[in-house]
Write a protein that holds these residues in place. Structure first.
Motif, PDB file in Angstrom:
ATOM      1  N   PRO A 360      -0.356  19.202  49.984  1.00  0.00           N
ATOM      2  CA  PRO A 360      -0.987  18.134  50.772  1.00  0.00           C
ATOM      3  C   PRO A 360      -2.219  18.663  51.513  1.00  0.00           C
ATOM      4  N   ALA A 361      -3.310  17.928  51.419  1.00  0.00           N
ATOM      5  CA  ALA A 361      -4.552  18.352  52.082  1.00  0.00           C
ATOM      6  C   ALA A 361      -4.422  18.200  53.597  1.00  0.00           C
ATOM      7  N   LEU A 362      -4.882  19.219  54.343  1.00  0.00           N
ATOM      8  CA  LEU A 362      -4.826  19.183  55.799  1.00  0.00           C
ATOM      9  C   LEU A 362      -6.022  18.456  56.411  1.00  0.00           C
ATOM     10  N   LEU A 363      -7.095  18.345  55.650  1.00  0.00           N
ATOM     11  CA  LEU A 363      -8.293  17.664  56.143  1.00  0.00           C
ATOM     12  C   LEU A 363      -8.539  16.379  55.357  1.00  0.00           C
ATOM     13  N   ALA A 364      -9.047  15.369  56.072  1.00  0.00           N
ATOM     14  CA  ALA A 364      -9.377  14.089  55.439  1.00  0.00           C
ATOM     15  C   ALA A 364     -10.748  13.634  55.926  1.00  0.00           C
ATOM     16  N   GLY A 365     -11.225  12.553  55.358  1.00  0.00           N
ATOM     17  CA  GLY A 365     -12.544  12.042  55.715  1.00  0.00           C
ATOM     18  C   GLY A 365     -12.679  11.726  57.192  1.00  0.00           C
ATOM     19  N   LYS A 366     -11.591  11.255  57.816  1.00  0.00           N
ATOM     20  CA  LYS A 366     -11.666  10.891  59.235  1.00  0.00           C
ATOM     21  C   LYS A 366     -11.950  12.119  60.101  1.00  0.00           C
ATOM     22  N   ASP A 367     -11.521  13.298  59.626  1.00  0.00           N
ATOM     23  CA  ASP A 367     -11.807  14.520  60.383  1.00  0.00           C
ATOM     24  C   ASP A 367     -13.300  14.837  60.372  1.00  0.00           C
ATOM     25  N   ILE A 368     -13.939  14.577  59.262  1.00  0.00           N
ATOM     26  CA  ILE A 368     -15.381  14.819  59.168  1.00  0.00           C
ATOM     27  C   ILE A 368     -16.134  13.850  60.079  1.00  0.00           C
ATOM     28  N   LEU A 369     -15.664  12.600  60.119  1.00  0.00           N
ATOM     29  CA  LEU A 369     -16.307  11.594  60.971  1.00  0.00           C
ATOM     30  C   LEU A 369     -16.310  12.012  62.438  1.00  0.00           C
ATOM     31  N   GLU A 370     -15.243  12.707  62.840  1.00  0.00           N
ATOM     32  CA  GLU A 370     -15.147  13.116  64.240  1.00  0.00           C
ATOM     33  C   GLU A 370     -16.215  14.141  64.637  1.00  0.00           C
ATOM     34  N   PHE A 371     -16.848  14.753  63.639  1.00  0.00           N
ATOM     35  CA  PHE A 371     -17.931  15.698  63.919  1.00  0.00           C
ATOM     36  C   PHE A 371     -19.300  15.014  63.911  1.00  0.00           C
ATOM     37  N   GLY A 372     -19.282  13.674  63.846  1.00  0.00           N
ATOM     38  CA  GLY A 372     -20.524  12.913  63.974  1.00  0.00           C
ATOM     39  C   GLY A 372     -21.256  12.636  62.682  1.00  0.00           C
ATOM     40  N   LEU A 373     -20.687  13.034  61.550  1.00  0.00           N
ATOM     41  CA  LEU A 373     -21.348  12.750  60.274  1.00  0.00           C
ATOM     42  C   LEU A 373     -21.048  11.321  59.838  1.00  0.00           C
ATOM     43  N   LYS A 374     -22.016  10.691  59.192  1.00  0.00           N
ATOM     44  CA  LYS A 374     -21.819   9.359  58.636  1.00  0.00           C
ATOM     45  C   LYS A 374     -21.316   9.481  57.199  1.00  0.00           C
ATOM     46  N   PRO A 375     -20.490   8.513  56.754  1.00  0.00           N
ATOM     47  CA  PRO A 375     -19.969   8.570  55.377  1.00  0.00           C
ATOM     48  C   PRO A 375     -21.090   8.714  54.358  1.00  0.00           C
ATOM     49  N   SER A 376     -20.903   9.623  53.426  1.00  0.00           N
ATOM     50  CA  SER A 376     -21.903   9.849  52.380  1.00  0.00           C
ATOM     51  C   SER A 376     -21.237  10.564  51.213  1.00  0.00           C
ATOM     52  N   PRO A 377     -21.936  10.661  50.072  1.00  0.00           N
ATOM     53  CA  PRO A 377     -21.362  11.368  48.911  1.00  0.00           C
ATOM     54  C   PRO A 377     -21.006  12.822  49.201  1.00  0.00           C
ATOM     55  N   ILE A 378     -21.613  13.409  50.248  1.00  0.00           N
ATOM     56  CA  ILE A 378     -21.337  14.819  50.540  1.00  0.00           C
ATOM     57  C   ILE A 378     -19.913  15.025  51.079  1.00  0.00           C
ATOM     58  N   PHE A 379     -19.285  13.915  51.510  1.00  0.00           N
ATOM     59  CA  PHE A 379     -17.913  14.028  52.020  1.00  0.00           C
ATOM     60  C   PHE A 379     -16.984  14.646  50.977  1.00  0.00           C
ATOM     61  N   SER A 380     -17.097  14.196  49.744  1.00  0.00           N
ATOM     62  CA  SER A 380     -16.199  14.700  48.699  1.00  0.00           C
ATOM     63  C   SER A 380     -16.440  16.182  48.452  1.00  0.00           C
ATOM     64  N   GLU A 381     -17.690  16.611  48.549  1.00  0.00           N
ATOM     65  CA  GLU A 381     -18.010  18.033  48.389  1.00  0.00           C
ATOM     66  C   GLU A 381     -17.375  18.849  49.513  1.00  0.00           C
ATOM     67  N   ILE A 382     -17.468  18.332  50.734  1.00  0.00           N
ATOM     68  CA  ILE A 382     -16.871  19.031  51.883  1.00  0.00           C
ATOM     69  C   ILE A 382     -15.352  19.121  51.738  1.00  0.00           C
ATOM     70  N   LEU A 383     -14.732  17.997  51.358  1.00  0.00           N
ATOM     71  CA  LEU A 383     -13.272  17.968  51.228  1.00  0.00           C
ATOM     72  C   LEU A 383     -12.800  18.870  50.088  1.00  0.00           C
ATOM     73  N   ASN A 384     -13.552  18.929  49.000  1.00  0.00           N
ATOM     74  CA  ASN A 384     -13.194  19.826  47.894  1.00  0.00           C
ATOM     75  C   ASN A 384     -13.256  21.283  48.342  1.00  0.00           C
ATOM     76  N   SER A 385     -14.297  21.618  49.106  1.00  0.00           N
ATOM     77  CA  SER A 385     -14.430  22.985  49.613  1.00  0.00           C
ATOM     78  C   SER A 385     -13.290  23.311  50.578  1.00  0.00           C
ATOM     79  N   ALA A 386     -12.933  22.327  51.396  1.00  0.00           N
ATOM     80  CA  ALA A 386     -11.832  22.526  52.344  1.00  0.00           C
ATOM     81  C   ALA A 386     -10.512  22.742  51.613  1.00  0.00           C
ATOM     82  N   TYR A 387     -10.296  21.960  50.566  1.00  0.00           N
ATOM     83  CA  TYR A 387      -9.037  22.088  49.825  1.00  0.00           C
ATOM     84  C   TYR A 387      -8.968  23.445  49.121  1.00  0.00           C
TER      85      TYR A 387
END
Length: 411
Positions: A360-387
């Protein structure tokens, strides 16, 4: 005597009070004789005038579904039983194919005449619940006891190509010898291309029964080869090993069986073979994935058990299903009953809790939002790197995952 669920007596008593004679027929009788519990019960009715009468009688027991008056069948789910009530009928071949029959309901037929349309003598046995006696006009009980599969009527048998496949699956499931004349007829029907008249869905329904219920399904494919069918591969010994490890999920068992039949094929060859049988994309895709990954258990073990590799594998495929396939291939090829690679991989996958699911992934898109980033295609890249980082063990808690994300975003 044939024991049937006593709960049904309330229905049978109601039918008898209207002068209707219920006879249990078909699969329930056959399954009872080999101690297989069944919730599906076919009941043929004699002395009844119409569907309307039947519906009026049955409606107090539940919702009645008329499958089709031309087929003479009403369905009723009662308690935990699926009941099929049918009228005596005769069939007349009018065109090619399994459905090329003109069906005539005839409530005046006697049991022997009505039963003469059935395929095998083992399926022509009935149980009269009024007189409490077995009806066996074509000697089906003796044939079944003698482990022989015999046609009720060879001429009518030859009119329905689906019966060839039914012969294969019944002979395999119940370990019966196909009577010589019937064997020759089945071979002639295949040679003459009569199976080409069948829709692949109908073929697959019979193949599924063979794969799901036979102790040694390889025998069914041997029979198909002897009859001249091309539904055959050199890997049939593997499906016998799969049969020893069937899961509780029928769809999974079918996927495993098809993957086993084609495990050493190219993806194109495997797809072509499976698509001869079914257009169900889930079955095809899951089978092809297992075929693609069937060597991974050995590869991971030979390189040294590594949690990251196991996490990666779990993200791609169900490890337990892959273990069933890999061990079955290993056992069929080596003759050994010990599969060291499989045992070690299974043990570690259990410890990591990824035998049947990915990490199970520990990070999700909502965690990225909390750092002030707006939803974008880069989210999937960040989440893949995190996983990837999580699978490598760089963090193991949500708190540590947030720290990792903070540093990652800075960089």
């Amino acid at each position: 005597m044939i024991d049937y669920p006593s709960k049904l007596d309330t229905i049978f008593d109601k039918l008898k009070s209207h002068g209707i004679r219920p006879i249990i027929v078909g699969g329930y009788i056959r399954d009872y004789l080999v101690d297989i519990e069944s919730k599906d019960i076919d009941i043929e009715l004699y002395g009844i005038s119409s569907f309307t009468e039947l519906q009026n009688i049955l409606k107090e027991f539940g919702s009645v579904n008329v499958v089709g008056e031309s087929f003479g069948v009403c369905k009723l789910y009662f308690e935990e039983y699926d009941l099929d009530f049918s009228f005596p009928r005769s069939d007349n071949k009018v065109k090619s194919g399994h459905r090329g029959f003109e069906i005539t309901i005839d409530t005046t037929l006697d049991f022997k005449t009505a039963t003469s349309r059935r395929d095998f003598t083992m399926n022509s046995v009935g149980y009269d619940v009024v007189e409490k006696k077995i009806l066996d006009p074509f000697g089906g009980l003796d044939d079944f006891k003698n482990k022989t599969l015999k046609a009720v009527n060879l001429e009518s048998f030859g009119e329905d190509p689906l019966r060839v496949l039914r012969a294969v699956q019944f002979a395999t499931r119940f370990e019966l010898k196909i009577e010589n004349d019937l064997f020759s007829l089945c071979k002639d029907m295949v040679t003459n291309g009569l199976l080409d008249e069948l829709a692949k869905e109908r073929i697959f329904e019979e193949i599924k029964k063979l794969l799901l219920y036979a102790k040694k399904p390889s025998r069914g494919f041997e029979l198909l080869r002897e009859f001249g069918s091309d539904l055959y591969t050199q890997n049939i010994s593997v499906i016998d090993e799969i049969a020893k490890e069937r899961t509780a999920n029928k769809q999974t068992n079918i996927v495993l069986m098809l993957a086993a039949l084609c495990y050493d094929f190219s993806q194109k060859e495997a797809q072509d073979f499976i698509e001869k049988l079914t257009d169900e994309r889930e079955i095809l895709n899951r089978s092809l994935l297992l075929i693609e990954k069937h060597n991974e258990i050995d590869n991971i073990y030979e390189k040294g058990l590594n949690d990251y590799r196991l996490y990666k594998l779990a993200a791609e495929v169900n490890i337990e299903e892959l273990l069933i396939l890999s061990s079955s291939i290993y056992f069929s090829k080596s003759g050994s009953k010990i599969y060291k690679a499989g045992e070690e991989v299974k043990k570690r996958a259990k410890e990591l809790n990824i035998l049947n699911k990915k990490l199970p992934a520990l990070l999700a898109g909502k965690d990225i939002l909390e750092f002030g980033l707006k939803p974008s295609p880069i989210f999937s890249e960040i989440l893949n790197s995190a996983y990837e980082a999580q699978m490598r063990g760089e963090f193991k808690s949500h708190k540590d995952a947030l720290n990792w994300l903070k540093n990652y975003l800075k960089s």
